[in-house]
Design a protein around this motif. Structure first.
Motif, PDB file in Angstrom:
ATOM      1  N   LEU A  32      -5.230   2.341  11.611  1.00 47.28           N
ATOM      2  CA  LEU A  32      -4.337   2.376   9.931  1.00 47.28           C
ATOM      3  C   LEU A  32      -4.415   4.094   9.499  1.00 47.28           C
ATOM      4  O   LEU A  32      -3.274   4.358   9.149  1.00 47.28           O
ATOM      5  CB  LEU A  32      -5.151   1.628   8.918  1.00 47.28           C
ATOM      6  CG  LEU A  32      -4.331   1.801   7.642  1.00 47.28           C
ATOM      7  CD1 LEU A  32      -2.828   1.299   7.767  1.00 47.28           C
ATOM      8  CD2 LEU A  32      -5.179   0.707   6.704  1.00 47.28           C
ATOM      9  N   ARG A  33      -5.705   4.506   9.754  1.00 49.60           N
ATOM     10  CA  ARG A  33      -5.866   5.903   9.500  1.00 49.60           C
ATOM     11  C   ARG A  33      -4.954   6.587  10.176  1.00 49.60           C
ATOM     12  O   ARG A  33      -4.330   7.939   9.927  1.00 49.60           O
ATOM     13  CB  ARG A  33      -7.182   6.418   9.721  1.00 49.60           C
ATOM     14  CG  ARG A  33      -7.579   7.678   8.808  1.00 49.60           C
ATOM     15  CD  ARG A  33      -8.951   8.106   9.080  1.00 49.60           C
ATOM     16  NE  ARG A  33     -10.022   7.155   8.811  1.00 49.60           N
ATOM     17  CZ  ARG A  33     -10.546   6.931   7.489  1.00 49.60           C
ATOM     18  NH1 ARG A  33     -10.267   8.013   6.496  1.00 49.60           N
ATOM     19  NH2 ARG A  33     -11.559   5.995   7.403  1.00 49.60           N
ATOM     20  N   ALA A  34      -4.979   6.650  11.740  1.00 43.02           N
ATOM     21  CA  ALA A  34      -4.196   7.469  12.651  1.00 43.02           C
ATOM     22  C   ALA A  34      -2.727   7.329  12.388  1.00 43.02           C
ATOM     23  O   ALA A  34      -2.003   8.243  12.145  1.00 43.02           O
ATOM     24  CB  ALA A  34      -4.629   7.001  13.928  1.00 43.02           C
ATOM     25  N   GLY A  41       3.270   8.252   6.283  1.00 43.13           N
ATOM     26  CA  GLY A  41       3.691   7.998   7.666  1.00 43.13           C
ATOM     27  C   GLY A  41       4.518   6.945   7.828  1.00 43.13           C
ATOM     28  O   GLY A  41       5.512   6.553   6.874  1.00 43.13           O
ATOM     29  N   HIS A  42       5.198   6.651   9.188  1.00 40.92           N
ATOM     30  CA  HIS A  42       6.232   5.943   9.418  1.00 40.92           C
ATOM     31  C   HIS A  42       5.864   4.361   8.961  1.00 40.92           C
ATOM     32  O   HIS A  42       4.813   3.927   9.481  1.00 40.92           O
ATOM     33  CB  HIS A  42       6.395   6.013  10.718  1.00 40.92           C
ATOM     34  CG  HIS A  42       7.862   5.150  11.216  1.00 40.92           C
ATOM     35  ND1 HIS A  42       7.911   3.592  11.757  1.00 40.92           N
ATOM     36  CD2 HIS A  42       9.089   5.709  11.297  1.00 40.92           C
ATOM     37  CE1 HIS A  42       9.047   3.571  11.934  1.00 40.92           C
ATOM     38  NE2 HIS A  42       9.821   4.564  11.759  1.00 40.92           N
ATOM     39  N   PHE A  54      -1.973  10.830  10.351  1.00 41.10           N
ATOM     40  CA  PHE A  54      -1.926  11.831  11.436  1.00 41.10           C
ATOM     41  C   PHE A  54      -0.944  11.562  12.469  1.00 41.10           C
ATOM     42  O   PHE A  54      -1.135  11.868  13.743  1.00 41.10           O
ATOM     43  CB  PHE A  54      -3.410  11.636  12.050  1.00 41.10           C
ATOM     44  CG  PHE A  54      -4.413  12.010  11.067  1.00 41.10           C
ATOM     45  CD1 PHE A  54      -4.936  13.431  11.032  1.00 41.10           C
ATOM     46  CD2 PHE A  54      -5.275  11.206  10.488  1.00 41.10           C
ATOM     47  CE1 PHE A  54      -5.911  14.008  10.343  1.00 41.10           C
ATOM     48  CE2 PHE A  54      -6.301  11.704   9.494  1.00 41.10           C
ATOM     49  CZ  PHE A  54      -6.568  12.914   9.334  1.00 41.10           C
ATOM     50  N   HIS A  55       0.140  11.089  11.932  1.00 46.96           N
ATOM     51  CA  HIS A  55       1.352  10.706  12.939  1.00 46.96           C
ATOM     52  C   HIS A  55       0.847  10.046  14.289  1.00 46.96           C
ATOM     53  O   HIS A  55       1.516  10.512  15.256  1.00 46.96           O
ATOM     54  CB  HIS A  55       1.898  11.913  13.234  1.00 46.96           C
ATOM     55  CG  HIS A  55       2.383  13.034  11.964  1.00 46.96           C
ATOM     56  ND1 HIS A  55       3.476  12.521  11.141  1.00 46.96           N
ATOM     57  CD2 HIS A  55       1.782  14.012  11.435  1.00 46.96           C
ATOM     58  CE1 HIS A  55       3.354  13.355  10.058  1.00 46.96           C
ATOM     59  NE2 HIS A  55       2.381  14.273  10.285  1.00 46.96           N
ATOM     60  N   LEU A  62       0.735  -1.205   0.007  1.00 45.34           N
ATOM     61  CA  LEU A  62       0.074   0.060  -0.043  1.00 45.34           C
ATOM     62  C   LEU A  62       0.881   1.110  -0.074  1.00 45.34           C
ATOM     63  O   LEU A  62       0.608   2.183  -0.793  1.00 45.34           O
ATOM     64  CB  LEU A  62      -0.958  -0.184   1.360  1.00 45.34           C
ATOM     65  CG  LEU A  62      -2.114  -1.057   1.219  1.00 45.34           C
ATOM     66  CD1 LEU A  62      -2.763  -0.925   2.383  1.00 45.34           C
ATOM     67  CD2 LEU A  62      -3.096  -0.590   0.060  1.00 45.34           C
ATOM     68  N   GLN A  63       1.952   1.177   0.741  1.00 48.46           N
ATOM     69  CA  GLN A  63       2.810   2.467   0.758  1.00 48.46           C
ATOM     70  C   GLN A  63       3.839   2.667  -0.213  1.00 48.46           C
ATOM     71  O   GLN A  63       3.957   3.797  -0.880  1.00 48.46           O
ATOM     72  CB  GLN A  63       3.546   2.319   2.305  1.00 48.46           C
ATOM     73  CG  GLN A  63       4.053   3.773   2.509  1.00 48.46           C
ATOM     74  CD  GLN A  63       4.186   4.077   3.890  1.00 48.46           C
ATOM     75  OE1 GLN A  63       3.789   3.378   4.867  1.00 48.46           O
ATOM     76  NE2 GLN A  63       5.180   4.883   4.355  1.00 48.46           N
TER      77      GLN A  63
END
Length: 346
Positions: free
Chosen positions: A297-299, A221-222, A303-304, A212-213
């Motif tokens: 997953l969203r957070a 994100g990380h 949103f770090h 996905l990333q």
């Protein structure tokens, strides 16, 4: 010519016992029951997926406004009959900080030079679109130009979040399939099931996150934090189903998988965000593994890690419950069988 044998022919071998064929009436009843059960299943699937979509809409979506008091009052009046929750902020900095910390999904500021919308598109595309329409109307009433600034957008490789939305089914199947496979391959061996569940959850979580990333470009994100969160979500589903199978056998696994697919998945809010689901349904969905996994997953991805603790604790509780049932399921079933034998003997 050979002499005829003096031995009398023995009796013919007995026919192998066969179960009597069902009567035509029994076959018709069996067919009728099967058709009715399949019809109920199809209707349940339709209701589970269609009702949240049809009845979805803004549900207590928190938004903010900064600017003159008269403008804030007009906006509050314009949203009085809807499900928006409007909070006033003293300045733009406070409003943008609230958006970035997920206190609100977006906000509108009004200045002499125009109207600006600050939103978090990754919090939910439907809510972001509805908020954009609301801001457009506010700008029209002010006869001003609207400027949109997305403070938490989807990545450039997937600006609409299509890949993120498509992760819903892999996350659910990622828990159902290994649970069914481990239950079949290692019957009565809870330690092997436990080890297999942990290894698969970690492997699948890191692999799916990588696709996905880095493959599709749908997450930011990380990577390690996001992958661990996704692994926790897969483990919550897998161990819950393994625990149900350990206690109740195959029916427990089937019923648990059906509930996760037909109830928990549509109520997860992964695609729309929980604020878009009908009132009350979102709260239930966030307490089930698919909903908590999607929120985590969203957070982590956009949103770090802000507001990640709640869904992580929910998933950890499901993992603990599943592992407990898995390790004690054999003893529970043995006691149940012993009790049944005693009742039969009496």
């Amino acid at each position: 010519m050979s002499a005829p044998s003096d031995e009398a022919p023995g009796p013919p071998p007995p026919a192998s016992p066969t179960s009597p064929s069902p009567s035509p009436g029994a076959l018709r009843r069996r067919l009728t029951v099967l058709v009715l059960e399949l019809t109920v299943l199809v209707v349940a699937m339709l209701a589970a997926f269609a009702l949240p979509a049809v009845n979805g809409g803004p549900r207590e979506i928190p938004i903010g406004v900064a600017g003159p008091a008269s403008t804030a009052e007009r906006l509050e009046k314009a949203t009085a009959d809807t499900e928006w929750q409007v909070t006033r902020f003293d300045d733009v900095e406070e409003l943008t900080t609230a958006v970035q910390h997920r206190e609100i999904v977006g906000g509108i500021t009004v200045t002499p030079t125009g109207v600006t919308l600050y939103r978090a598109g990754a919090a939910g595309p439907q809510a972001a679109a509805a908020l954009t329409a609301l801001a457009t109307g506010a700008a029209g009433r002010q006869h001003a130009e609207l400027t949109v600034k997305d403070l938490a957008p989807f990545p450039e490789g997937d600006p609409r979040g299509a890949g993120f939305a498509a992760a819903a089914l892999p996350m659910v199947f990622g828990g159902i399939v290994p649970a069914a496979a481990l239950a079949r391959l290692f019957p009565g061996r809870p330690r092997y099931r436990l080890a297999g569940g942990v290894l698969f959850s970690l492997t699948a979580g890191f692999a799916v996150t990588a696709v996905l990333q880095y493959g599709i470009g749908s997450l930011s994100g990380h990577y390690g934090t996001t992958a661990l969160g996704l692994s926790l979500g897969i483990a919550a589903l897998a161990f819950t189903l393994l625990g149900l199978e350990a206690v109740f056998g195959l029916p427990g696994l089937v019923v648990g998988a059906a509930l996760m697919m037909l109830l928990a998945n549509p109520l997860s809010g992964l695609v729309t965000g929980p604020h878009w689901l009908p009132g009350g349904w979102a709260d239930v969905g966030q307490l089930l593994p698919p909903g908590a996994s999607g929120s985590l997953l969203r957070a982590n991805a956009f949103f770090h890690g802000i507001n990640a603790l709640g869904p992580a604790l929910v998933l950890a509780c499901w993992v603990l419950l599943g592992v407990t049932l898995l390790l004690t399921g054999g003893r529970i079933r043995a006691r149940r069988a012993e009790r049944a034998r005693r009742d039969t003997a009496v």
